[in-house]
Design a protein around this motif. Structure first.
Motif, PDB file in Angstrom:
ATOM      1  N   GLU A  81       0.839  -1.188   0.000  1.00 53.51           N
ATOM      2  CA  GLU A  81       0.000   0.000   0.000  1.00 53.51           C
ATOM      3  C   GLU A  81       0.877   1.242   0.000  1.00 53.51           C
ATOM      4  OE1 GLU A  81      -3.122   0.058   2.947  1.00 53.51           O
ATOM      5  OE2 GLU A  81      -3.115  -2.122   3.059  1.00 53.51           O
ATOM      6  N   THR A  82       0.328   2.349  -0.475  1.00 56.34           N
ATOM      7  CA  THR A  82       1.015   3.630  -0.412  1.00 56.34           C
ATOM      8  C   THR A  82      -0.031   4.736  -0.319  1.00 56.34           C
ATOM      9  OG1 THR A  82       2.803   4.949  -1.370  1.00 56.34           O
ATOM     10  CG2 THR A  82       1.176   4.039  -2.912  1.00 56.34           C
ATOM     11  N   LEU A  83       0.406   5.969  -0.282  1.00 54.20           N
ATOM     12  CA  LEU A  83      -0.498   7.112  -0.150  1.00 54.20           C
ATOM     13  C   LEU A  83      -0.792   7.747  -1.502  1.00 54.20           C
ATOM     14  CD1 LEU A  83       1.065   9.090   2.831  1.00 54.20           C
ATOM     15  CD2 LEU A  83      -0.969   7.682   2.870  1.00 54.20           C
ATOM     16  N   ASP A  84      -2.014   8.220  -1.674  1.00 52.03           N
ATOM     17  CA  ASP A  84      -2.351   9.029  -2.842  1.00 52.03           C
ATOM     18  C   ASP A  84      -2.014  10.490  -2.590  1.00 52.03           C
ATOM     19  OD1 ASP A  84      -3.304   6.907  -4.283  1.00 52.03           O
ATOM     20  OD2 ASP A  84      -5.377   7.210  -3.690  1.00 52.03           O
ATOM     21  N   GLU A  85      -2.211  10.923  -1.357  1.00 52.90           N
ATOM     22  CA  GLU A  85      -1.945  12.321  -1.012  1.00 52.90           C
ATOM     23  C   GLU A  85      -1.409  12.403   0.417  1.00 52.90           C
ATOM     24  OE1 GLU A  85      -6.308  13.860   0.318  1.00 52.90           O
ATOM     25  OE2 GLU A  85      -6.003  13.546  -1.832  1.00 52.90           O
ATOM     26  N   SER A  86      -0.740  13.490   0.711  1.00 54.23           N
ATOM     27  CA  SER A  86      -0.160  13.697   2.032  1.00 54.23           C
ATOM     28  C   SER A  86      -1.251  13.996   3.052  1.00 54.23           C
ATOM     29  CB  SER A  86       0.808  14.879   1.993  1.00 54.23           C
ATOM     30  OG  SER A  86       1.843  14.626   1.078  1.00 54.23           O
ATOM     31  N   PHE A  87      -0.949  13.701   4.327  1.00 59.44           N
ATOM     32  CA  PHE A  87      -1.874  14.084   5.379  1.00 59.44           C
ATOM     33  C   PHE A  87      -1.108  14.331   6.672  1.00 59.44           C
ATOM     34  CE2 PHE A  87      -1.666   9.648   6.521  1.00 59.44           C
ATOM     35  CZ  PHE A  87      -1.867   9.629   7.881  1.00 59.44           C
ATOM     36  N   SER A 135       3.857  10.963   0.291  1.00 57.43           N
ATOM     37  CA  SER A 135       4.378  10.006  -0.681  1.00 57.43           C
ATOM     38  C   SER A 135       5.789  10.397  -1.096  1.00 57.43           C
ATOM     39  CB  SER A 135       3.475   9.970  -1.908  1.00 57.43           C
ATOM     40  OG  SER A 135       4.040   9.143  -2.894  1.00 57.43           O
ATOM     41  N   ILE A 136       6.672   9.393  -1.201  1.00 60.62           N
ATOM     42  CA  ILE A 136       8.017   9.629  -1.724  1.00 60.62           C
ATOM     43  C   ILE A 136       8.212   8.824  -3.011  1.00 60.62           C
ATOM     44  CG2 ILE A 136       9.131  10.358   0.405  1.00 60.62           C
ATOM     45  CD1 ILE A 136      10.064   7.489   0.847  1.00 60.62           C
ATOM     46  N   LEU A 137       7.089   8.531  -3.671  1.00 63.83           N
ATOM     47  CA  LEU A 137       7.134   7.838  -4.958  1.00 63.83           C
ATOM     48  C   LEU A 137       7.504   8.830  -6.042  1.00 63.83           C
ATOM     49  CD1 LEU A 137       3.929   5.664  -4.699  1.00 63.83           C
ATOM     50  CD2 LEU A 137       6.280   4.902  -4.471  1.00 63.83           C
ATOM     51  N   GLY A 162       6.904   3.454  -0.007  1.00 63.87           N
ATOM     52  CA  GLY A 162       6.931   4.711  -0.754  1.00 63.87           C
ATOM     53  C   GLY A 162       6.354   5.868   0.028  1.00 63.87           C
ATOM     54  N   VAL A 163       6.538   5.848   1.360  1.00 67.65           N
ATOM     55  CA  VAL A 163       5.940   6.850   2.237  1.00 67.65           C
ATOM     56  C   VAL A 163       6.990   7.389   3.199  1.00 67.65           C
ATOM     57  CG1 VAL A 163       4.234   7.196   4.085  1.00 67.65           C
ATOM     58  CG2 VAL A 163       3.660   5.792   2.111  1.00 67.65           C
ATOM     59  N   SER A 164       6.948   8.686   3.428  1.00 65.42           N
ATOM     60  CA  SER A 164       7.781   9.322   4.444  1.00 65.42           C
ATOM     61  C   SER A 164       6.898   9.617   5.656  1.00 65.42           C
ATOM     62  CB  SER A 164       8.363  10.627   3.901  1.00 65.42           C
ATOM     63  OG  SER A 164       8.975  11.361   4.937  1.00 65.42           O
ATOM     64  N   VAL A 165       7.351   9.213   6.835  1.00 64.29           N
ATOM     65  CA  VAL A 165       6.603   9.449   8.073  1.00 64.29           C
ATOM     66  C   VAL A 165       7.448  10.337   8.969  1.00 64.29           C
ATOM     67  CG1 VAL A 165       5.538   8.406  10.107  1.00 64.29           C
ATOM     68  CG2 VAL A 165       5.570   7.156   7.935  1.00 64.29           C
ATOM     69  N   LYS A 166       6.876  11.444   9.404  1.00 66.47           N
ATOM     70  CA  LYS A 166       7.573  12.336  10.333  1.00 66.47           C
ATOM     71  C   LYS A 166       6.727  12.454  11.593  1.00 66.47           C
ATOM     72  CE  LYS A 166       9.485  16.913  11.000  1.00 66.47           C
ATOM     73  NZ  LYS A 166       9.601  18.280  10.481  1.00 66.47           N
ATOM     74  N   VAL A 167       7.314  12.116  12.735  1.00 63.15           N
ATOM     75  CA  VAL A 167       6.629  12.206  14.017  1.00 63.15           C
ATOM     76  C   VAL A 167       7.318  13.306  14.827  1.00 63.15           C
ATOM     77  CG1 VAL A 167       6.003  10.991  16.141  1.00 63.15           C
ATOM     78  CG2 VAL A 167       6.090   9.746  13.970  1.00 63.15           C
TER      79      VAL A 167
END
Length: 132
Positions: free
Chosen positions: A48-54, A72-74, A118-123
């Motif tokens: 799975e990946t993201l279509d848009e940032s949130f 997304s970092i695709l 394909g996702v960047s996660v920032k906490v």
């Protein structure tokens, strides 16, 4: 594009981009190269990946507020994800636990339960005692 991934005890594992792609590889092995091959049940590794940032902000937590940003970092990093943790005063085991929790969450996507790629996660964590 297909590729041979491993050979073990006379079994050759062929990888491809999906079920149709692997069926075409099988047909070509038979027709062009005269190789009579049997295929086991095809396994497709869905991701799975993201279509848009949130962005999600939790302000009423026992430790302060927590902001989670995902984007997304695709197509640059299709088979990977990136985790960044910015925190106020969390160190050592607490920070390691948070990092491993985010990595574990990336193993089970929200749509169909497959790994997220394909996702960047920032906490970002701002402790209760932080006055800035």
């Amino acid at each position: 594009s297909s590729g041979i991934n491993a050979e073990y005890r006379g079994v050759i594992v062929v990888g491809g981009m999906g079920e149709l792609h692997l069926s075409i590889v099988q047909d070509r092995l038979r027709s062009e190269h005269g190789v009579n091959c049997r295929m086991r049940k095809i396994r497709v590794n869905y991701q799975e990946t993201l279509d848009e940032s949130f962005e999600y902000l939790a302000t009423d937590t026992a430790i302060g507020w927590i902001k989670v940003e995902m984007e997304s970092i695709l197509p640059k990093r299709l088979n990977d994800y990136k985790v960044t943790i910015s925190n106020g005063r969390f160190h050592g085991k607490a920070l390691d636990k948070l990092y491993s929790s985010v990595k574990s969450a990336m193993c089970f996507g929200p749509l169909i339960g497959h790994s997220v790629m394909g996702v960047s996660v920032k906490v970002t964590i701002r402790p209760l005692t932080d006055t800035t």
